[in-house]
Each structure stands twice: as C-alpha cells, then as structure tokens.
Design a protein around this motif. Structure first.
Motif, PDB file in Angstrom:
ATOM      1  N   ASP A   1      -4.081   8.085   0.744  1.00  0.00           N
ATOM      2  CA  ASP A   1      -4.021   6.817   1.478  1.00  0.00           C
ATOM      3  C   ASP A   1      -3.834   7.137   2.953  1.00  0.00           C
ATOM      4  O   ASP A   1      -3.263   8.174   3.316  1.00  0.00           O
ATOM      5  N   ASP A   2      -4.341   6.268   3.814  1.00  0.00           N
ATOM      6  CA  ASP A   2      -4.184   6.460   5.254  1.00  0.00           C
ATOM      7  C   ASP A   2      -4.028   5.098   5.919  1.00  0.00           C
ATOM      8  O   ASP A   2      -3.666   4.118   5.265  1.00  0.00           O
ATOM      9  N   TYR A   3      -4.315   5.034   7.222  1.00  0.00           N
ATOM     10  CA  TYR A   3      -4.125   3.790   7.963  1.00  0.00           C
ATOM     11  C   TYR A   3      -5.047   2.673   7.475  1.00  0.00           C
ATOM     12  O   TYR A   3      -4.857   1.496   7.801  1.00  0.00           O
ATOM     13  N   ASN A   4      -6.064   3.008   6.682  1.00  0.00           N
ATOM     14  CA  ASN A   4      -6.941   1.982   6.110  1.00  0.00           C
ATOM     15  C   ASN A   4      -6.345   1.340   4.854  1.00  0.00           C
ATOM     16  O   ASN A   4      -6.858   0.329   4.373  1.00  0.00           O
ATOM     17  N   HIS A   5      -5.309   1.949   4.318  1.00  0.00           N
ATOM     18  CA  HIS A   5      -4.562   1.384   3.182  1.00  0.00           C
ATOM     19  C   HIS A   5      -5.473   1.107   1.981  1.00  0.00           C
ATOM     20  O   HIS A   5      -5.601  -0.017   1.501  1.00  0.00           O
TER      21      HIS A   5
ATOM     22  N   SER B   1       0.853  -1.191   0.000  1.00  0.00           N
ATOM     23  CA  SER B   1       0.000   0.000   0.000  1.00  0.00           C
ATOM     24  C   SER B   1       0.890   1.243   0.000  1.00  0.00           C
ATOM     25  O   SER B   1       2.089   1.176   0.283  1.00  0.00           O
TER      26      SER B   1
ATOM     27  N   ARG C   1       4.426   0.502   2.185  1.00  0.00           N
ATOM     28  CA  ARG C   1       4.021  -0.516   3.167  1.00  0.00           C
ATOM     29  C   ARG C   1       3.889  -1.863   2.446  1.00  0.00           C
ATOM     30  O   ARG C   1       2.906  -2.128   1.767  1.00  0.00           O
TER      31      ARG C   1
ATOM     32  N   GLU D   1       2.995   3.836   4.867  1.00  0.00           N
ATOM     33  CA  GLU D   1       3.262   2.837   5.894  1.00  0.00           C
ATOM     34  C   GLU D   1       2.315   2.997   7.081  1.00  0.00           C
ATOM     35  O   GLU D   1       1.697   2.040   7.538  1.00  0.00           O
ATOM     36  N   GLN D   2       2.206   4.209   7.626  1.00  0.00           N
ATOM     37  CA  GLN D   2       1.359   4.461   8.788  1.00  0.00           C
ATOM     38  C   GLN D   2       0.702   5.827   8.654  1.00  0.00           C
ATOM     39  O   GLN D   2       1.188   6.704   7.941  1.00  0.00           O
ATOM     40  N   GLY D   3      -0.391   5.992   9.383  1.00  0.00           N
ATOM     41  CA  GLY D   3      -1.061   7.288   9.371  1.00  0.00           C
ATOM     42  C   GLY D   3      -1.662   7.593   8.014  1.00  0.00           C
ATOM     43  O   GLY D   3      -1.991   6.708   7.241  1.00  0.00           O
TER      44      GLY D   3
END
Length: 231
Positions: free
Chosen positions: A215-219, A101, A124, A104-106
């Motif tokens: 993109d966010d933590y939901n990927h 994705s 990620r 990676e984070q956030g």
C-alpha cells in the motif's frame, strides 16, 4: 316591747335586701343590653372566620389536586426524556460505518511475508462512525446485533514467490479469503459479504502466511464495513 323592736328590725332588713336585689337585676339587665351588640358582632366575626376557613380549605384542596397533576405531568415528562435518551442511544448505536486503508502516509515497505497469520492493522481511518473499528488493533467490534456488510481489497506487486492474499475472520471463524498470485504486474484481490453479528462479535483480517501486500499514498489496500440493519 323588745320583741316588737326585733320584729321591726327584721322587716326593715328584708325590705332593704329586696330593694338591693331588684336594683342588681336592673343593673344586670342593662349590662346584658349593652353586651348584646358586641355579641352580635362577635357572632358575625366568627361566622366570617368559619366561612373564610371553608374557602381556604377548598382552595388548599384545589392546590393539592393541581400539585398532584403537575407531579404526574413532571413524571411523564421525565419518563419521556428517558425514553428519548434511550432512543437516541439506540439510534447512535445503529449508525455504524468505517473505512480504512493499510498505511497512513507514503508507502512501502511491503507488509509481509510472515510465517504465521498476522492481523492486518489498517491505520489510515477515513470514516469511523460509531467508533466500532479500532485502528490500534485492526479489529471491528459490533456494537449491536444486526447484519453488517464488509469488504476487503488487497494490492500487490507481481512476484512468483509471494501471493497477494488475506482472510477475513469473525471471532475465530474464517469467513472468506481474498487471493491473487501472479508473477508480474500489479495483482489485486478482493472479497466481501454480509454477516449476522451479535453485539461484541469481532471481525478482522489476517494476512495469509507467506503472502505479501503493498500500500502507498494511493491507498489501494482497504478494509471497510457498515451496519445494514439491526435485529
């Protein structure tokens, strides 16, 4: 008178010499008789040595044959080991799959827009069997010739100015485009397909000029691919 004395002396000398010769012959015969058992023993010993040498020679020949057979078996085993190792390497090369994705984070900020096409680096990495995908460059490099399947999913936020779009390339050739443009809500775009790649061919994703993705933590935004079969 003197002649008679000389003749008598010669007869006496001859008789003594003949007697000595006869005695020497007897002694020689006795010595030969004494040596005959030793000669028989020596003959037996020599016969035994010859027989033993013949047996040892036969054993050496058998050992040499066994050694040759063992060497042939060892060579065969080494050849089999090499073939097995090569087969393992081929099997490992045929085990190729990755999924990644964008972040990676956030989440946020957005990726884009840019004035020119820009390589998307999906950082990620969820799966990277075979290590064919490079998370530092965003480029997938085919390890073997074969048919691969790739998929691309993009996520965006509605905006009349910025489409949600990116394109997948093989080397420098455009393969397909994922595109969505809406003014509101959360647009998404996806595309995918199967490609015949040669070893060292590269596949990557370029963000469309002027486009923006999120993109966010939901990927939501992902890039993936795997080898279907080698050729």
């Amino acid at each position: 008178m003197e002649t008679m004395l000389v003749f008598s002396f010669l007869l006496l000398a001859c008789s003594i010499s003949a007697a000595q010769t006869a005695d020497d012959g007897v002694i020689l015969k006795k010595k030969i008789a004494l040596l005959q058992p030793f000669a028989s023993d020596m003959e037996a010993v020599l016969t035994g040595i010859v027989t033993s040498l013949a047996v040892q020679k036969e054993q050496i020949t058998l050992l040499q044959k066994e050694n040759q057979e063992q060497e042939a078996k060892l060579k065969k085993v080494e050849t089999q080991k090499t073939e097995i190792e090569q087969l393992k390497q081929r099997l490992q090369a045929q085990q190729v799959a990755f999924s990644a994705s964008l972040v990676e984070q956030g989440g946020g900020p957005y990726t884009g827009p840019f004035n020119t096409e820009t390589t998307l680096i999906f950082k990620r990495v969820v799966t990277n069997i075979g290590n064919a995908y490079n998370s530092s460059t965003g480029i997938f490099t085919a390890p073997v010739r074969g048919v691969y399947n790739f998929g691309l999913t993009l996520h965006g936020h509605g905006d009349s100015a910025y489409p949600t779009s990116a394109r997948l390339f093989m080397n420098k050739d455009l393969i397909f485009t994922a595109w969505e443009h809406q003014a509101t809500h959360s647009p998404s775009a996806s595309n995918g397909g199967s490609l015949l790649l040669d070893a060292e061919d590269q596949v990557y994703v370029l963000l469309w000029p002027g486009a923006r993705i999120f993109d966010d933590y939901n990927h939501h935004t992902t890039f993936r691919g795997h080898l279907l079969f080698s050729m």
